[in-house]
Write a protein that holds these residues in place. Structure first.
Motif, PDB file in Angstrom:
ATOM      1  N   VAL A  82      98.057   0.642 -36.852  1.00 61.83           N
ATOM      2  CA  VAL A  82      97.766   0.207 -38.219  1.00 61.83           C
ATOM      3  C   VAL A  82      96.782   1.129 -38.931  1.00 61.83           C
ATOM      4  O   VAL A  82      96.684   1.101 -40.153  1.00 61.83           O
ATOM      5  N   ALA A  83      96.059   1.960 -38.143  1.00 62.74           N
ATOM      6  CA  ALA A  83      95.122   2.922 -38.738  1.00 62.74           C
ATOM      7  C   ALA A  83      94.651   3.894 -37.667  1.00 62.74           C
ATOM      8  O   ALA A  83      94.768   3.629 -36.471  1.00 62.74           O
ATOM      9  N   VAL A  84      94.119   5.009 -38.141  1.00 65.37           N
ATOM     10  CA  VAL A  84      93.473   6.010 -37.294  1.00 65.37           C
ATOM     11  C   VAL A  84      92.061   6.187 -37.836  1.00 65.37           C
ATOM     12  O   VAL A  84      91.855   6.178 -39.056  1.00 65.37           O
ATOM     13  N   GLY A  85      91.102   6.356 -36.932  1.00 66.61           N
ATOM     14  CA  GLY A  85      89.727   6.599 -37.347  1.00 66.61           C
ATOM     15  C   GLY A  85      89.134   7.751 -36.562  1.00 66.61           C
ATOM     16  O   GLY A  85      89.473   7.945 -35.390  1.00 66.61           O
ATOM     17  N   SER A  86      88.254   8.515 -37.199  1.00 67.21           N
ATOM     18  CA  SER A  86      87.580   9.602 -36.493  1.00 67.21           C
ATOM     19  C   SER A  86      86.154   9.746 -37.008  1.00 67.21           C
ATOM     20  O   SER A  86      85.840   9.332 -38.125  1.00 67.21           O
ATOM     21  N   VAL A  87      85.319  10.343 -36.172  1.00 69.03           N
ATOM     22  CA  VAL A  87      83.979  10.690 -36.619  1.00 69.03           C
ATOM     23  C   VAL A  87      84.122  11.781 -37.673  1.00 69.03           C
ATOM     24  O   VAL A  87      83.640  11.651 -38.780  1.00 69.03           O
ATOM     25  N   ILE A  88      84.838  12.851 -37.307  1.00 67.70           N
ATOM     26  CA  ILE A  88      84.954  14.016 -38.184  1.00 67.70           C
ATOM     27  C   ILE A  88      86.423  14.341 -38.445  1.00 67.70           C
ATOM     28  O   ILE A  88      87.225  14.420 -37.523  1.00 67.70           O
ATOM     29  N   ASP A  89      86.738  14.533 -39.718  1.00 66.05           N
ATOM     30  CA  ASP A  89      88.049  15.066 -40.102  1.00 66.05           C
ATOM     31  C   ASP A  89      87.831  16.529 -40.434  1.00 66.05           C
ATOM     32  O   ASP A  89      87.206  16.861 -41.434  1.00 66.05           O
ATOM     33  N   ARG A  90      88.306  17.411 -39.562  1.00 71.92           N
ATOM     34  CA  ARG A  90      88.199  18.841 -39.848  1.00 71.92           C
ATOM     35  C   ARG A  90      89.582  19.450 -40.038  1.00 71.92           C
ATOM     36  O   ARG A  90      89.795  20.634 -39.804  1.00 71.92           O
ATOM     37  N   SER A  91      90.518  18.590 -40.485  1.00 69.88           N
ATOM     38  CA  SER A  91      91.894  19.048 -40.681  1.00 69.88           C
ATOM     39  C   SER A  91      92.097  19.734 -42.031  1.00 69.88           C
ATOM     40  O   SER A  91      93.213  20.123 -42.347  1.00 69.88           O
ATOM     41  N   ASN A  92      91.033  19.828 -42.816  1.00 69.32           N
ATOM     42  CA  ASN A  92      91.130  20.364 -44.173  1.00 69.32           C
ATOM     43  C   ASN A  92      92.123  19.547 -45.013  1.00 69.32           C
ATOM     44  O   ASN A  92      92.843  20.082 -45.847  1.00 69.32           O
ATOM     45  N   GLY A  93      92.157  18.240 -44.732  1.00 65.47           N
ATOM     46  CA  GLY A  93      93.014  17.333 -45.490  1.00 65.47           C
ATOM     47  C   GLY A  93      94.472  17.354 -45.078  1.00 65.47           C
ATOM     48  O   GLY A  93      95.310  16.749 -45.741  1.00 65.47           O
ATOM     49  N   LEU A  94      94.804  18.018 -43.972  1.00 64.26           N
ATOM     50  CA  LEU A  94      96.202  18.180 -43.578  1.00 64.26           C
ATOM     51  C   LEU A  94      96.697  17.145 -42.572  1.00 64.26           C
ATOM     52  O   LEU A  94      97.893  17.044 -42.337  1.00 64.26           O
ATOM     53  N   ALA A  95      95.788  16.381 -41.955  1.00 68.95           N
ATOM     54  CA  ALA A  95      96.208  15.389 -40.961  1.00 68.95           C
ATOM     55  C   ALA A  95      96.986  14.270 -41.649  1.00 68.95           C
ATOM     56  O   ALA A  95      96.537  13.703 -42.639  1.00 68.95           O
ATOM     57  N   ASP A  96      98.164  13.971 -41.115  1.00 71.32           N
ATOM     58  CA  ASP A  96      98.999  12.899 -41.656  1.00 71.32           C
ATOM     59  C   ASP A  96      99.545  12.104 -40.481  1.00 71.32           C
ATOM     60  O   ASP A  96     100.332  12.618 -39.692  1.00 71.32           O
ATOM     61  N   PHE A  97      99.120  10.856 -40.377  1.00 66.73           N
ATOM     62  CA  PHE A  97      99.525  10.012 -39.261  1.00 66.73           C
ATOM     63  C   PHE A  97     100.504   8.916 -39.682  1.00 66.73           C
ATOM     64  O   PHE A  97     100.795   8.024 -38.903  1.00 66.73           O
ATOM     65  N   MET A  98     100.969   8.955 -40.914  1.00 71.88           N
ATOM     66  CA  MET A  98     101.903   7.952 -41.440  1.00 71.88           C
ATOM     67  C   MET A  98     101.280   6.555 -41.425  1.00 71.88           C
ATOM     68  O   MET A  98     101.986   5.554 -41.323  1.00 71.88           O
ATOM     69  N   CYS A  99      99.956   6.503 -41.487  1.00 72.15           N
ATOM     70  CA  CYS A  99      99.199   5.251 -41.585  1.00 72.15           C
ATOM     71  C   CYS A  99      97.831   5.634 -42.161  1.00 72.15           C
ATOM     72  O   CYS A  99      97.505   6.816 -42.239  1.00 72.15           O
ATOM     73  N   PRO A 100      97.018   4.665 -42.557  1.00 73.90           N
ATOM     74  CA  PRO A 100      95.705   5.005 -43.105  1.00 73.90           C
ATOM     75  C   PRO A 100      94.851   5.784 -42.096  1.00 73.90           C
ATOM     76  O   PRO A 100      94.906   5.523 -40.894  1.00 73.90           O
ATOM     77  N   PHE A 101      94.095   6.744 -42.613  1.00 71.05           N
ATOM     78  CA  PHE A 101      93.207   7.580 -41.799  1.00 71.05           C
ATOM     79  C   PHE A 101      91.810   7.482 -42.384  1.00 71.05           C
ATOM     80  O   PHE A 101      91.566   7.919 -43.504  1.00 71.05           O
ATOM     81  N   GLU A 102      90.897   6.893 -41.614  1.00 74.24           N
ATOM     82  CA  GLU A 102      89.506   6.734 -42.029  1.00 74.24           C
ATOM     83  C   GLU A 102      88.629   7.654 -41.193  1.00 74.24           C
ATOM     84  O   GLU A 102      88.884   7.843 -39.999  1.00 74.24           O
ATOM     85  N   ASN A 103      87.616   8.225 -41.805  1.00 69.82           N
ATOM     86  CA  ASN A 103      86.674   9.058 -41.054  1.00 69.82           C
ATOM     87  C   ASN A 103      85.277   8.869 -41.604  1.00 69.82           C
ATOM     88  O   ASN A 103      85.089   8.356 -42.706  1.00 69.82           O
ATOM     89  N   VAL A 104      84.301   9.291 -40.810  1.00 70.90           N
ATOM     90  CA  VAL A 104      82.916   9.188 -41.242  1.00 70.90           C
ATOM     91  C   VAL A 104      82.565  10.340 -42.173  1.00 70.90           C
ATOM     92  O   VAL A 104      81.902  10.162 -43.175  1.00 70.90           O
ATOM     93  N   ILE A 105      83.036  11.526 -41.818  1.00 71.50           N
ATOM     94  CA  ILE A 105      82.747  12.700 -42.647  1.00 71.50           C
ATOM     95  C   ILE A 105      83.865  13.727 -42.499  1.00 71.50           C
ATOM     96  O   ILE A 105      84.480  13.843 -41.439  1.00 71.50           O
TER      97      ILE A 105
END
Length: 191
Positions: free
Chosen positions: A138-161
């Motif tokens: 139903v969602a993915v969460g991470s401490v850090i998203d360093r994908s430069n906005g390219l990560a796509d999991f076909m569900c909501p993606f929440e991160n801290v920074i």
């Protein structure tokens, strides 16, 4: 917490490093994120995990799972704060699996957490595992998203920074051209 406070924690814990690094992809970068160092400090681990848990509560999950190794402590801490079951998936013969007697009941609502998302490969492997059981992510969460906005999991993606990290092909690396020699940090072998 705001981005400045989060960044201060990451620098204080030696998570955000600056220099000349050889990445697992073979590319070079002037920044490297070693998120495992955050989890040396329970007070910071709890504070950052609270940030993620607060963002993920709205997805009404039954289970939190993370890929080994980066997602193990994070999955536990986020699940603890949300009052949910915590699991981790690990590779066996190159395939992400549930081992050690772990189970996800068919039809469960699952959140996948990871310390740092770059390409999202490990997260996608865990998502495929969860879906193969007949449950949904139903969602993915991470401490850090360093994908430069390219990560796509076909569900909501929440991160801290979100930390944008520029990577260079070795033959075009400006750091190499200035005479610097790259260092290979991290735990994964070169591919």
């Amino acid at each position: 917490m705001n981005n400045k406070e989060i960044t201060e924690i990451l620098i204080k814990c030696d998570v955000l490093l600056e220099g000349h690094f050889l990445l697992t992809s073979g590319k070079h970068s002037n920044k490297y994120l070693q998120c495992a160092k955050l989890f040396q400090y329970p007070e910071y681990s709890e504070a950052i995990s609270t940030e993620i848990a607060d963002k993920l509560k709205k997805y009404n999950a039954d289970v939190i799972i993370g890929p080994a190794i980066g997602g193990i402590i994070l999955a536990y801490e986020v699940a603890r704060q949300m009052g949910l079951k915590a699991l981790f998936a690990e590779r066996e013969n190159g395939v992400m699996k549930l081992r050690r007697g772990f189970e996800i009941k068919k039809g469960s609502r699952v959140i996948v957490v990871e310390d740092v998302v770059t390409t999202g490969g490990s997260v996608k492997e865990v998502i495929a595992l969860v879906e193969s059981i007949g449950s949904s992510v139903v969602a993915v969460g991470s401490v850090i998203d360093r994908s430069n906005g390219l990560a796509d999991f076909m569900c909501p993606f929440e991160n801290v920074i979100r930390v944008d990290v520029e990577a260079f092909d070795a033959d075009k690396c400006p750091l190499c051209k200035s005479g610097s020699i790259p260092y290979k940090p991290g735990s994964r072998k070169m591919q």
